[in-house]
Structure formats: C-alpha cells, structure tokens
Scaffold this motif. Structure first.
Motif, PDB file in Angstrom:
ATOM      1  N   TYR A 141      39.153  19.147 -26.132  1.00 19.86           N
ATOM      2  CA  TYR A 141      39.263  18.934 -27.579  1.00 19.86           C
ATOM      3  C   TYR A 141      40.685  18.530 -27.929  1.00 19.86           C
ATOM      4  CZ  TYR A 141      34.795  21.228 -27.400  1.00 19.86           C
ATOM      5  OH  TYR A 141      33.502  21.523 -27.098  1.00 19.86           O
ATOM      6  N   ILE A 156      33.765  25.118 -34.867  1.00 17.23           N
ATOM      7  CA  ILE A 156      33.663  24.488 -36.197  1.00 17.23           C
ATOM      8  C   ILE A 156      32.219  24.095 -36.499  1.00 17.23           C
ATOM      9  CG2 ILE A 156      34.715  22.805 -37.762  1.00 17.23           C
ATOM     10  CD1 ILE A 156      36.759  22.263 -35.485  1.00 17.23           C
ATOM     11  N   ASN A 157      31.378  25.094 -36.736  1.00 12.76           N
ATOM     12  CA  ASN A 157      29.973  24.706 -36.886  1.00 12.76           C
ATOM     13  C   ASN A 157      29.479  24.605 -38.325  1.00 12.76           C
ATOM     14  OD1 ASN A 157      29.704  27.430 -37.261  1.00 12.76           O
ATOM     15  ND2 ASN A 157      29.200  27.771 -35.113  1.00 12.76           N
ATOM     16  N   SER A 190      27.795  22.834 -41.289  1.00 14.79           N
ATOM     17  CA  SER A 190      26.858  21.726 -41.488  1.00 14.79           C
ATOM     18  C   SER A 190      26.182  21.892 -42.845  1.00 14.79           C
ATOM     19  CB  SER A 190      25.810  21.716 -40.379  1.00 14.79           C
ATOM     20  OG  SER A 190      25.056  20.523 -40.447  1.00 14.79           O
ATOM     21  N   ARG A 236      23.454  15.830 -44.701  1.00 13.20           N
ATOM     22  CA  ARG A 236      24.882  15.552 -44.745  1.00 13.20           C
ATOM     23  C   ARG A 236      25.089  14.039 -44.681  1.00 13.20           C
ATOM     24  NH1 ARG A 236      29.038  18.525 -40.614  1.00 13.20           N
ATOM     25  NH2 ARG A 236      30.961  17.952 -41.624  1.00 13.20           N
ATOM     26  N   ALA A 244      24.426  18.850 -30.815  1.00 11.60           N
ATOM     27  CA  ALA A 244      25.421  19.566 -31.632  1.00 11.60           C
ATOM     28  C   ALA A 244      24.865  19.803 -33.039  1.00 11.60           C
ATOM     29  CB  ALA A 244      26.750  18.838 -31.678  1.00 11.60           C
ATOM     30  N   GLU A 258      20.786  19.836 -39.742  1.00  6.82           N
ATOM     31  CA  GLU A 258      20.520  18.435 -39.381  1.00  6.82           C
ATOM     32  C   GLU A 258      19.093  18.235 -38.840  1.00  6.82           C
ATOM     33  OE1 GLU A 258      23.791  15.988 -37.504  1.00  6.82           O
ATOM     34  OE2 GLU A 258      22.455  16.245 -35.803  1.00  6.82           O
ATOM     35  N   ASP A 291      22.993  23.000 -29.180  1.00  8.20           N
ATOM     36  CA  ASP A 291      24.399  23.283 -29.500  1.00  8.20           C
ATOM     37  C   ASP A 291      24.956  24.187 -28.404  1.00  8.20           C
ATOM     38  OD1 ASP A 291      26.116  22.890 -32.285  1.00  8.20           O
ATOM     39  OD2 ASP A 291      26.816  24.578 -31.074  1.00  8.20           O
ATOM     40  N   ASN A 335      25.657  22.419 -23.414  1.00  6.38           N
ATOM     41  CA  ASN A 335      27.044  21.963 -23.515  1.00  6.38           C
ATOM     42  C   ASN A 335      27.063  20.459 -23.246  1.00  6.38           C
ATOM     43  OD1 ASN A 335      29.719  21.299 -23.162  1.00  6.38           O
ATOM     44  ND2 ASN A 335      30.214  23.112 -21.954  1.00  6.38           N
ATOM     45  N   LEU A 336      27.400  19.697 -24.270  1.00  6.57           N
ATOM     46  CA  LEU A 336      27.343  18.235 -24.155  1.00  6.57           C
ATOM     47  C   LEU A 336      28.305  17.691 -23.104  1.00  6.57           C
ATOM     48  CD1 LEU A 336      27.264  17.218 -27.928  1.00  6.57           C
ATOM     49  CD2 LEU A 336      25.372  17.173 -26.309  1.00  6.57           C
ATOM     50  N   ARG A 363      26.639  14.050 -34.480  1.00  2.00           N
ATOM     51  CA  ARG A 363      27.475  13.819 -35.658  1.00  2.00           C
ATOM     52  C   ARG A 363      28.491  14.935 -35.845  1.00  2.00           C
ATOM     53  NH1 ARG A 363      24.056  14.149 -40.167  1.00  2.00           N
ATOM     54  NH2 ARG A 363      25.307  12.657 -41.327  1.00  2.00           N
ATOM     55  N   ASN A 364      29.700  14.499 -36.144  1.00  4.24           N
ATOM     56  CA  ASN A 364      30.790  15.425 -36.461  1.00  4.24           C
ATOM     57  C   ASN A 364      31.103  16.369 -35.311  1.00  4.24           C
ATOM     58  OD1 ASN A 364      31.123  14.452 -39.249  1.00  4.24           O
ATOM     59  ND2 ASN A 364      29.030  15.194 -39.445  1.00  4.24           N
TER      60      ASN A 364
HETATM   61  C1  LIG Z   1      30.775  20.289 -37.317  1.00  2.58           C
HETATM   62  S1  LIG Z   1      29.387  20.794 -36.393  1.00  2.58           S
HETATM   63  C2  LIG Z   1      28.305  19.426 -36.608  1.00  2.58           C
HETATM   64  C3  LIG Z   1      26.937  19.836 -37.065  1.00  2.58           C
HETATM   65  C4  LIG Z   1      26.014  18.684 -37.436  1.00  2.58           C
HETATM   66  N1  LIG Z   1      25.841  17.745 -36.356  1.00  2.58           N
HETATM   67  C5  LIG Z   1      26.534  17.978 -38.667  1.00  2.58           C
HETATM   68  O1  LIG Z   1      27.016  16.863 -38.556  1.00  2.58           O
HETATM   69  O2  LIG Z   1      26.464  18.548 -39.747  1.00  2.58           O
HETATM   70  C6  LIG Z   1      29.990  20.612 -34.735  1.00  2.58           C
HETATM   71  C7  LIG Z   1      29.131  21.353 -33.713  1.00  2.58           C
HETATM   72  O3  LIG Z   1      29.471  20.899 -32.421  1.00  2.58           O
HETATM   73  C8  LIG Z   1      29.252  21.949 -31.536  1.00  2.58           C
HETATM   74  N2  LIG Z   1      29.947  21.672 -30.281  1.00  2.58           N
HETATM   75  C9  LIG Z   1      31.277  21.620 -30.054  1.00  2.58           C
HETATM   76  N3  LIG Z   1      31.519  21.356 -28.751  1.00  2.58           N
HETATM   77  C10 LIG Z   1      30.295  21.232 -28.157  1.00  2.58           C
HETATM   78  C11 LIG Z   1      29.882  20.980 -26.830  1.00  2.58           C
HETATM   79  N4  LIG Z   1      30.773  20.782 -25.857  1.00  2.58           N
HETATM   80  N5  LIG Z   1      28.554  20.932 -26.564  1.00  2.58           N
HETATM   81  C12 LIG Z   1      27.643  21.135 -27.549  1.00  2.58           C
HETATM   82  N6  LIG Z   1      27.970  21.389 -28.826  1.00  2.58           N
HETATM   83  C13 LIG Z   1      29.291  21.447 -29.129  1.00  2.58           C
HETATM   84  C14 LIG Z   1      29.805  23.146 -32.271  1.00  2.58           C
HETATM   85  O4  LIG Z   1      29.309  24.369 -31.752  1.00  2.58           O
HETATM   86  C15 LIG Z   1      29.346  22.847 -33.691  1.00  2.58           C
HETATM   87  O5  LIG Z   1      28.156  23.528 -33.989  1.00  2.58           O
END
Ligand SMILES: C[S@@+](CC[C@H](N)C(=O)[O-])C[C@H]1O[C@@H](n2cnc3c(N)ncnc32)[C@H](O)[C@@H]1O
Length: 264
Positions: A29, A73-74, A76, A80, A109, A115, A138, A192-193, A209-210
């Motif tokens: 990150y 940072i979850n 949502s 959105r 995510a 979403e 997620d 985990n992406l 997204r995001n």
């Molecule tokens: C800001 S939210 C986005 C939620 C939704 N996609 C939206 O746009 O409203 C970011 C999400 O990414 C997830 N995230 C962060 N790193 C990740 C990873 N390596 N693999 C899967 N999810 C991840 C976080 O747990 C969080 O829930």
C-alpha cells in the motif's frame, strides 16, 4: 510530526507481524498513507512505540479488529457514484445480457456489502428471472461479517431512493436491514486480492472500486493484470471514480465509458 516518527526497525517488525497474522502486506500500500494511519491509531491508544502497540494488539482482539478495520479503510455506501451505477444499470448490464443468460459478477473488495447488494437490487428489479451469481470478496473478515448481517445505518443509504428503501429493506430501530431475496443473490467469501489466485476467464463483470488507489503502482499493475485474466473476453471491469488504467490498450482493455473498461 514526520511520517517516519517510528524507527524503521520497529516498522519492519510491525509489518512482519501484520503479514504473519493477517496476511496483509503493508508494503503493498502507499507508504505515506499507511504509515500515517498506523501512527494515528497507535498514538490514539497511547503507544509511541510500534513494538508495544503490537503487543497490545495481540492481547486485545477487539482492538486488533479495530486496527484492521482502520488500515483497510472499508467505508462503502449503496450505489456509490450514482451516475456510474445508472450507466451500469441502463447500458452495461443490458449489453452483457445480450451475450449470456448466465451472468457472473464479482465484487472484489466489497467491504461491508453495499456494492454487491446494490447490484443485486438492480438485478432483482430488472431481471428477476435471469440466473446471475454475484461473488463478493474482501480481505477483512469483520467487514464480511457485517456484510452477511446486512444491517445498515442511514448514512450508507443516502443514494437509495425511498421506493427502493421500502421495497428492499426493513427498518430495525434506527437501522435498515436488507431483505433475504436480495441477500440470497450474493455469496461472500474472504479473499486477498494481492495473494490469492483468481479463476481464469470466468467473470462477465468485475467491480474493483476504491481499493487500487491505496496500492503502490507496481502492485496496482499486477492486480489489473490478474483481473484482466479473470474476465471473459468482452467482459467489463468497473473501477472507482478516481481510479484509472493509464494505457488501457497495453493492459488488454479498451475504455467503455468513465470508470468502465472492456477486455479486448
Ligand atoms: C474503500 S473499500 C471499497 C468498498 C467498495 N468497493 C466501494 O467502492 O464502496 C476498500 C476495501 O478494500 C479491501 N481491501 C484492501 N486490501 C485488500 C486486499 N489486499 N484484498 C482484498 N480486499 C482488500 C478493504 O478491506 C476494504 O474493505
């Protein structure tokens, strides 16, 4: 205070511990943002040393969960970026359904579920008979538990029309619960992406997204390539409002509207 008020050795130690326990690589990150967030949280709990803060987290599961929530940072909300959702509903999904009657969608995510549930609402309203599976994943288990629970505060529903609110939610105290017929359309799973394998050429539509905004450039490029491989030909990738693929052609996409990319 500067961004590196922690000693580098302590930060490396902390990073290793988070990687071992949560499978989250803090180095993937953007470092300034990540270090700032960790510093804010540890100082709020009264720890200037990251080693001591880690020891505290190990002994306090609820604080550990709060820490993970904060760094991932979850936030949502439903629908959105409403203009893009209208485009999804009015153009993208109808076009995809011309080519298949068995739509496979992945909300990668998905945070606390807003979403994938927004997608499920669209499908329930417009295509109640169409077979469609929505996979929602997620990295954050606490977020996934909330998603499965489906209970939301009003602030997450500001883009939901009154008509939709009445049809798809029931009021529980000052919160709103998503109805089972919508819930049934979504399957949640931890993923985990950055580490896990994705199915190949499987999805017609992927929403990611995001999340890539928080990633280092190289990590982001590798993720885009993995998402590309997971899409079927002509499939659509839907990114967040501030996220872009700089050279779509080179990544095997062509732009298909703001925030939408089609696999070539
Ligand atoms: C800001 S939210 C986005 C939620 C939704 N996609 C939206 O746009 O409203 C970011 C999400 O990414 C997830 N995230 C962060 N790193 C990740 C990873 N390596 N693999 C899967 N999810 C991840 C976080 O747990 C969080 O829930």
């Amino acid at each position: 205070m500067g961004e590196s008020s922690f000693s580098e050795v302590d930060y490396r130690y902390f990073r290793k511990k988070v990687l071992e326990r949560a499978g989250i690589d803090l180095d993937a990150y953007k470092p300034r943002q990540m270090r700032r967030r960790i510093r804010q949280l540890s100082e709020k709990m009264g720890y200037a040393s990251l080693r001591k803060y880690w020891r505290f987290l190990e002994k306090n599961p609820s604080e550990y969960e709060r820490f993970l929530d904060y760094i991932t940072i979850n936030f949502s909300e439903f629908f959105r970026d409403p203009d893009r959702f209208r485009e999804l509903e009015g153009r993208i999904i109808p076009e995809l359904l011309k080519k298949t009657s068995n739509l496979r969608i992945w909300s990668a995510a998905c945070a606390t579920g807003e979403e994938p549930y927004s997608l499920a609402i669209i499908l329930e309203e417009r295509y109640p008979k169409v077979s469609c599976r929505i996979l929602a994943t997620d990295i954050d288990e606490a977020a996934l538990r909330k998603a499965e629970d489906g209970l939301y505060e009003e602030m997450h529903l500001r883009n939901v029309s009154l008509k939709r609110l009445n049809r798809h939610f029931t009021k529980e105290g000052d919160k709103f619960k998503i109805k089972d017929e919508i819930k049934r359309r979504v399957k949640f799973k931890k993923m985990n992406l950055l580490e896990d394998d994705f199915p190949r050429e499987f999805f017609h539509l992927i929403l990611c997204r995001n999340v890539i905004i928080y990633l280092e450039d190289e990590v982001k490029d590798a993720l885009i390539a993995k998402l590309h491989a997971a899409l079927k030909k002509d499939g659509i990738l839907f990114l967040g409002g501030t996220e872009k693929i700089l050279s779509p052609q080179e990544s095997g996409f062509k732009p298909a509207g703001a925030c939408f990319y089609q696999k070539i």
